[in-house]
Design an enzyme around this catalytic site. Structure first.
Site, PDB file in Angstrom:
ATOM      1  N   LYS A  39       0.720  -0.995  -0.018  1.00 56.41           N
ATOM      2  CA  LYS A  39       0.167  -0.280   0.034  1.00 56.41           C
ATOM      3  C   LYS A  39       0.754   1.405  -0.033  1.00 56.41           C
ATOM      4  CE  LYS A  39      -3.555  -1.971   3.257  1.00 56.41           C
ATOM      5  NZ  LYS A  39      -3.997  -2.187   4.380  1.00 56.41           N
ATOM      6  N   GLY A  40       2.204   0.866   0.278  1.00 63.27           N
ATOM      7  CA  GLY A  40       3.055   2.030   0.488  1.00 63.27           C
ATOM      8  C   GLY A  40       3.365   3.342  -0.936  1.00 63.27           C
ATOM      9  N   GLU A  95       7.378   1.950  -6.398  1.00 64.73           N
ATOM     10  CA  GLU A  95       7.559   1.293  -4.976  1.00 64.73           C
ATOM     11  C   GLU A  95       7.688   2.763  -3.942  1.00 64.73           C
ATOM     12  OE1 GLU A  95       7.169  -0.875  -2.634  1.00 64.73           O
ATOM     13  OE2 GLU A  95       8.543  -2.346  -2.808  1.00 64.73           O
ATOM     14  N   ASP A  96       7.706   2.315  -2.764  1.00 58.44           N
ATOM     15  CA  ASP A  96       7.693   3.442  -1.912  1.00 58.44           C
ATOM     16  C   ASP A  96       9.180   3.709  -1.474  1.00 58.44           C
ATOM     17  OD1 ASP A  96       7.512   1.165  -0.404  1.00 58.44           O
ATOM     18  OD2 ASP A  96       6.113   1.696   0.845  1.00 58.44           O
ATOM     19  N   ASP A  99      14.417  -1.657   0.224  1.00 57.25           N
ATOM     20  CA  ASP A  99      15.206  -1.859   1.393  1.00 57.25           C
ATOM     21  C   ASP A  99      16.330  -3.057   1.183  1.00 57.25           C
ATOM     22  OD1 ASP A  99      15.902  -1.858   4.174  1.00 57.25           O
ATOM     23  OD2 ASP A  99      14.394  -3.031   4.495  1.00 57.25           O
ATOM     24  N   PHE A 148      14.205   3.527  10.064  1.00 63.18           N
ATOM     25  CA  PHE A 148      12.890   3.229   9.737  1.00 63.18           C
ATOM     26  C   PHE A 148      12.012   4.504   9.418  1.00 63.18           C
ATOM     27  CE2 PHE A 148       8.408   1.868  10.032  1.00 63.18           C
ATOM     28  CZ  PHE A 148       8.629   0.606   9.402  1.00 63.18           C
ATOM     29  N   VAL A 149      11.496   4.724   8.453  1.00 62.97           N
ATOM     30  CA  VAL A 149      10.884   5.930   8.114  1.00 62.97           C
ATOM     31  C   VAL A 149       9.236   5.517   8.022  1.00 62.97           C
ATOM     32  CG1 VAL A 149      12.754   7.371   7.152  1.00 62.97           C
ATOM     33  CG2 VAL A 149      11.361   5.802   5.602  1.00 62.97           C
ATOM     34  N   ASP A 155       4.006   3.106   6.408  1.00 62.70           N
ATOM     35  CA  ASP A 155       3.327   2.934   7.605  1.00 62.70           C
ATOM     36  C   ASP A 155       4.213   2.268   8.769  1.00 62.70           C
ATOM     37  OD1 ASP A 155       3.584   0.340   6.455  1.00 62.70           O
ATOM     38  OD2 ASP A 155       2.047  -0.372   7.937  1.00 62.70           O
ATOM     39  N   ARG A 161       0.524   6.395   7.516  1.00 65.21           N
ATOM     40  CA  ARG A 161       0.651   6.697   6.030  1.00 65.21           C
ATOM     41  C   ARG A 161       0.437   8.022   5.630  1.00 65.21           C
ATOM     42  NH1 ARG A 161       1.416   1.706   4.001  1.00 65.21           N
ATOM     43  NH2 ARG A 161       0.184  -0.305   4.905  1.00 65.21           N
TER      44      ARG A 161
HETATM   45  P1  5GP Z   1      12.694  -5.258   0.855  1.00 64.17           P
HETATM   46  O1  5GP Z   1      11.839  -6.279   0.146  1.00 64.17           O
HETATM   47  O2  5GP Z   1      13.392  -3.946  -0.106  1.00 64.17           O
HETATM   48  O3  5GP Z   1      13.498  -5.413   1.883  1.00 64.17           O
HETATM   49  O4  5GP Z   1      11.620  -4.167   1.504  1.00 64.17           O
HETATM   50  C1  5GP Z   1      10.660  -3.419   0.988  1.00 64.17           C
HETATM   51  C2  5GP Z   1       9.241  -2.997   1.795  1.00 64.17           C
HETATM   52  O5  5GP Z   1       9.619  -3.055   3.326  1.00 64.17           O
HETATM   53  C3  5GP Z   1       8.913  -1.641   1.260  1.00 64.17           C
HETATM   54  O6  5GP Z   1       8.018  -1.592   0.089  1.00 64.17           O
HETATM   55  C4  5GP Z   1       8.223  -1.299   2.737  1.00 64.17           C
HETATM   56  O7  5GP Z   1       7.056  -1.784   2.644  1.00 64.17           O
HETATM   57  C5  5GP Z   1       8.950  -1.906   3.745  1.00 64.17           C
HETATM   58  N1  5GP Z   1       9.959  -0.956   4.377  1.00 64.17           N
HETATM   59  C6  5GP Z   1      11.577  -0.942   4.106  1.00 64.17           C
HETATM   60  N2  5GP Z   1      12.020  -0.113   4.780  1.00 64.17           N
HETATM   61  C7  5GP Z   1      10.957   0.609   5.466  1.00 64.17           C
HETATM   62  C8  5GP Z   1      10.932   1.824   6.103  1.00 64.17           C
HETATM   63  O8  5GP Z   1      12.004   2.504   6.537  1.00 64.17           O
HETATM   64  N3  5GP Z   1       9.661   2.262   6.520  1.00 64.17           N
HETATM   65  C9  5GP Z   1       8.427   1.571   6.212  1.00 64.17           C
HETATM   66  N4  5GP Z   1       7.545   2.056   6.753  1.00 64.17           N
HETATM   67  N5  5GP Z   1       8.366   0.425   5.472  1.00 64.17           N
HETATM   68  C10 5GP Z   1       9.637   0.125   4.992  1.00 64.17           C
END
Ligand code: 5GP
Length: 187
Positions: A39-40, A95-96, A99, A148-149, A155, A161
């Site tokens: 949803k981000g 994508e938001d 990570d 973590f943001v 969220d 959000r």
């Molecule tokens: P990845 O698979 O790249 O590790 O993670 C991606 C997802 O993890 C993002 O789409 C997001 O939903 C969540 N995520 C990663 N870092 C953060 C962060 O700092 N804050 C939030 N709210 N979500 C995060």
């Protein structure tokens, strides 16, 4: 508890405007479809696509990771699929935040199986120091440190959000220890 402001609404607006003009320059001759990872992505995708001066299609996909909600694991479960036929289309995958990169890698693999002409990633934020798998981000807003943001779509346990700015989230601890930042994300 909300910590330091990482990006204010004006910073976000400037980033989204820059990304929109980069993407506009890339759109010529393409059959574009913007696919947001729920949803981000929602606030980012709607602001971004409203700045494009040509019609584009919009769709959404939602995945969830196996396991605990505050850590991202290696593989994802499809929660909501796109409805469009993307064969031969040019996908802009929105994508938001990137990570570890595992979510995007899995979503890209899923979409590649539908034979689009191209897939390019558009991400508002990236935490390069956390990357575990290589993902090419064609259009990137900005890199941030390993914090973590929340806000502007991001969220924590479905809260925050709708904040217009992006803040660091600091966990409150019992017993007067130093506050801790949250380690990783939920979708
Ligand atoms: P990845 O698979 O790249 O590790 O993670 C991606 C997802 O993890 C993002 O789409 C997001 O939903 C969540 N995520 C990663 N870092 C953060 C962060 O700092 N804050 C939030 N709210 N979500 C995060």
């Amino acid at each position: 508890m909300l910590g330091t402001k990482v990006l204010g609404r004006e910073d976000i607006q400037a980033i989204v405007r820059r990304l929109a003009s980069e993407i506009e320059a890339d759109l010529a001759g393409r059959s574009p479809i913007f696919i947001g990872v729920l949803k981000g992505c929602v606030y980012f995708l709607t602001d971004l696509t409203r700045l494009l001066r040509q019609p584009v299609e919009v769709d959404f996909i939602q995945v969830s990771s196996y396991g605990a909600s505050t850590t991202t694991s290696g593989s994802v479960v499809l929660v909501k699929d796109i409805t469009a036929d993307v064969r031969g289309r040019d996908i802009y995958l929105v994508e938001d935040i990137v990570d570890t990169g595992t979510t995007l890698k899995d979503v890209i693999r899923l979409l590649e199986a539908r034979h689009p002409r191209s897939i390019q990633v558009v991400a508002l934020l990236s935490k390069p120091s956390r990357r575990q798998v290589e993902v090419e981000v064609a259009f990137l807003g900005t890199e941030i440190d390993d914090v973590f943001v929340v806000g502007y779509g991001l969220d924590h346990a479905e809260s925050y959000r709708n904040l217009p700015d992006i803040h660091e989230l600091v966990l409150e601890t019992a017993g007067g220890e130093a506050p801790q930042t949250v380690a990783a994300g939920s979708r």
